[in-house]
Scaffold this motif. Sequence first.
Motif, mmCIF file in Angstrom:
data_model
loop_
_atom_site.group_PDB
_atom_site.id
_atom_site.type_symbol
_atom_site.label_atom_id
_atom_site.label_comp_id
_atom_site.label_asym_id
_atom_site.label_seq_id
_atom_site.Cartn_x
_atom_site.Cartn_y
_atom_site.Cartn_z
ATOM 1 N N VAL A 1 -48.847 12.660 -0.359
ATOM 2 C CA VAL A 1 -48.981 13.952 0.320
ATOM 3 C C VAL A 1 -50.308 13.963 1.065
ATOM 4 O O VAL A 1 -51.253 13.244 0.710
ATOM 5 C CB VAL A 1 -48.912 15.143 -0.661
ATOM 6 N N GLU A 2 -50.377 14.794 2.105
ATOM 7 C CA GLU A 2 -51.609 14.891 2.887
ATOM 8 C C GLU A 2 -52.701 15.618 2.103
ATOM 9 O O GLU A 2 -53.879 15.298 2.189
ATOM 10 C CB GLU A 2 -51.343 15.629 4.204
ATOM 11 N N LYS A 3 -52.275 16.617 1.338
ATOM 12 C CA LYS A 3 -53.255 17.415 0.597
ATOM 13 C C LYS A 3 -52.574 18.054 -0.600
ATOM 14 O O LYS A 3 -51.345 18.124 -0.692
ATOM 15 C CB LYS A 3 -53.845 18.502 1.493
ATOM 16 N N VAL A 4 -53.392 18.508 -1.511
ATOM 17 C CA VAL A 4 -52.866 19.229 -2.671
ATOM 18 C C VAL A 4 -52.361 20.580 -2.199
ATOM 19 O O VAL A 4 -53.117 21.357 -1.603
ATOM 20 C CB VAL A 4 -53.967 19.406 -3.747
ATOM 21 N N GLY B 1 -42.240 23.889 -1.680
ATOM 22 C CA GLY B 1 -42.900 23.791 -0.390
ATOM 23 C C GLY B 1 -43.874 22.636 -0.291
ATOM 24 O O GLY B 1 -44.767 22.628 0.566
ATOM 25 N N ILE B 2 -43.734 21.645 -1.168
ATOM 26 C CA ILE B 2 -44.630 20.485 -1.164
ATOM 27 C C ILE B 2 -44.077 19.433 -0.209
ATOM 28 O O ILE B 2 -43.022 18.852 -0.459
ATOM 29 C CB ILE B 2 -44.776 19.902 -2.587
ATOM 30 N N GLU B 3 -44.776 19.189 0.863
ATOM 31 C CA GLU B 3 -44.315 18.256 1.887
ATOM 32 C C GLU B 3 -44.900 16.865 1.632
ATOM 33 O O GLU B 3 -46.117 16.685 1.656
ATOM 34 C CB GLU B 3 -44.710 18.747 3.272
ATOM 35 N N THR B 4 -44.031 15.898 1.390
ATOM 36 C CA THR B 4 -44.480 14.524 1.202
ATOM 37 C C THR B 4 -44.506 13.807 2.552
ATOM 38 O O THR B 4 -43.884 14.254 3.522
ATOM 39 C CB THR B 4 -43.553 13.775 0.237
ATOM 40 N N VAL B 5 -45.238 12.684 2.622
ATOM 41 C CA VAL B 5 -45.333 11.909 3.856
ATOM 42 C C VAL B 5 -44.939 10.462 3.580
ATOM 43 O O VAL B 5 -44.984 9.998 2.437
ATOM 44 C CB VAL B 5 -46.758 11.966 4.446
ATOM 45 N N SER B 6 -44.554 9.751 4.615
ATOM 46 C CA SER B 6 -44.043 8.385 4.458
ATOM 47 C C SER B 6 -45.136 7.332 4.528
ATOM 48 O O SER B 6 -44.887 6.159 4.290
ATOM 49 C CB SER B 6 -42.988 8.096 5.534
ATOM 50 N N TYR B 7 -46.361 7.755 4.857
ATOM 51 C CA TYR B 7 -47.474 6.811 4.962
ATOM 52 C C TYR B 7 -48.443 7.042 3.796
ATOM 53 O O TYR B 7 -48.428 8.087 3.142
ATOM 54 C CB TYR B 7 -48.191 6.965 6.300
ATOM 55 N N ALA B 8 -49.288 6.056 3.544
ATOM 56 C CA ALA B 8 -50.188 6.120 2.394
ATOM 57 C C ALA B 8 -51.348 7.076 2.646
ATOM 58 O O ALA B 8 -51.922 7.118 3.735
ATOM 59 C CB ALA B 8 -50.721 4.733 2.071
ATOM 60 N N THR B 9 -51.685 7.856 1.603
ATOM 61 C CA THR B 9 -52.848 8.746 1.613
ATOM 62 C C THR B 9 -53.571 8.592 0.275
ATOM 63 O O THR B 9 -53.115 7.867 -0.611
ATOM 64 C CB THR B 9 -52.422 10.222 1.794
ATOM 65 N N GLN B 10 -54.669 9.314 0.114
ATOM 66 C CA GLN B 10 -55.399 9.251 -1.154
ATOM 67 C C GLN B 10 -54.762 10.131 -2.226
ATOM 68 O O GLN B 10 -55.091 10.005 -3.399
ATOM 69 C CB GLN B 10 -56.855 9.700 -0.945
ATOM 70 N N VAL B 11 -53.850 11.022 -1.823
ATOM 71 C CA VAL B 11 -53.296 12.015 -2.758
ATOM 72 C C VAL B 11 -51.827 11.720 -3.035
ATOM 73 O O VAL B 11 -51.043 11.471 -2.109
ATOM 74 C CB VAL B 11 -53.439 13.451 -2.194
#
Length: 664
Positions: free
Chosen positions: A120-123, A34-44
């Motif tokens: 990812v947006e968050k842990v 259930g870990i959703e990754t994102v296509s833009y840069a984040t700190q995590v």
Amino acid sequence: MDSNHQSNCKLNKTEKKFLRKQIKARHTLLRHEGIETVSYATQVLVVANGGLGNGMSRNQLLPVLEKLGQVDALLMPPNKPYSFVTYKTIEDSKKAYATLNGQKIVDDLGQKIILYLNFVEKVQWKELGLQALPPGLKVVEEIISSEEEKLLLESVNWTEDTNQENFQKSLKHRRVKHFGYEFHYENNNVDKDKPLPGGLPEICDSILEKWLEKGFIRHKPDQLTVNQYEPGHGIPAHIDTHSAFEDEIISLSLGSEIVMDFKHPDGVTVSVMLLRRSLLVMTGESRYLWTHGITPRKFDSVQASKGHRSGIITGDVGNLTLSKRGIRTSFTFRKVRQTPCNCSYPLVCDSQMKEPPPSFPESNKEASQLEQKYVHRVYEEIAGHFSSTRHTPWPHIVEFLKALPSGSLVADIGCGNGKYLGINKELYMIGCDRSQNLVDICRERQFQALVCDALAVPIRSGSCDACISIAVVHHFAIAERRVAALRELVRLLRPGGKALIYVWAMEQEYNNKKSKYLRENRSSQGKKEELNNDLPMQELFVEQMPDMGIQNLASSVSSISDFQKGRYNLRKVANSKLLIHTNRTSFHSQDLLVPWHLKGNPGKEKPTEPFGPAGTHDPSPVFHRFYHMFCEGELEAACQTLNNVSILQSYYDQGNWCVILQKV
């Protein structure tokens, strides 16, 4: 031609391969964790393959990450093949993403592991709630001195004359020796009338007396099992037989520390650190109800802070690292029980079972009677609960059905609740099952289904284009009846027709990977009973380990011929009792009874007759289903005894042996 297309064209083979692997890692994390990754840069960043579960320690990973920027946190979930790193700035995380993605790093075993990073947006890791030791369990540190440890280890002579009665026993994964009474692994018991000469080692006497005086133990044991574990070895989860030993089970850890896992029937797991020279004492619920075992691995997840003590390994993912195992020797002391057990856990107590386990059948008549009681009648009682756990179709079975030509007539022999009957709307499918209640569920879903025995299907010979038999043949109690069930499938097929057959596998650990059955750990009892209903998350060993997809084993004649030559010892001891399996553990016998804990039986106040340990007034009775676990090559060997049959494919699929055959 747009710029994206031009960019893609410039990618070389290596880069394309890396992108495929990264996308695969991303999809695996999403589907199974259930870990959703994102296509833009984040700190995590989520770091696939960079986890405690695949041999990556905090001491190895953190310095690599810190070279690329200031790390705010590195969270490493226990036993997971991934971790999360949070950087101080997005620029630092972008640098790590660009630099480390696809790079190799050496783990604590000296193996090269390729990291795959995604933003990812968050842990998204659920912290474990507060845990306590199982009731009745205690750990006493530094129970003996280093000198006493040395004397105890020297008291065990692993090389003594094997002609003596008290001789070394070599099991598959460890060295074992018994004192006082020999423990028989074939029935998980001791012969109370045949004590071993010599009793316990002399040095144990004074140590046990000291423990009694200080109140660490309540009874003086008269049986001792010594196990020696090499790094990477373990022991399956189990409960010491109630009728064999008294309440108190005590285990002394020597030579090296270890993590032991305790599991409640409801799925709660507690990992306990046993330091060198510590004593584990199991009484009450922890002794009678919780299983205990040691996972085979060369490292344990432990608290990273110095001076960690014996006790619970917490879910503090910011304070976990790996501890390398050494050679550990355990002294497990027990007191042999002379009277039946009257504990407070009758559902799992062999002394308090309503009836003893049945003997292995020796004739067709006995086999039929056993199946009637431990298969047919059980499925009638559990049909509603069973159906609620059977909802997700298996991908390879769906693939088989969708590949059939439009208009094919297909029979699902042993269709259960009919979850495969509506997969391909272009087929004419008919299901049959021995359970009237399961067939009724199929009909409620508007499927064509009828009640019949898999040995006598009322369908005309040669009329089916295909048949499927999913998790059925293993319920037949003797080899002759299993072959007869296969022969009935072939009878239904037209020439050129195909059949797909699934049976439970003896090998629940295959290609160094555990089946979902062993890795399942759900808190919901209803879901807990579901076997292999969804594909589990595979460790992300995308470079080191091959996928466990379909394998064409038909060409591997050696496994079949080995089976036919007697590689597997299938002979049964006359009047031998069938063992009752402990759920979610490896199989140690091919023929056994598998418990089903009934929850919320729809449409019935209570079952008409519970089997095994369940009582008629118990709100959650336990039923037992007979299973024959198939060894590698056994299903193919059985199919090859049939006339006019060609094996097109055979493979292993998450704890099952599978065959696709064709009538020629």
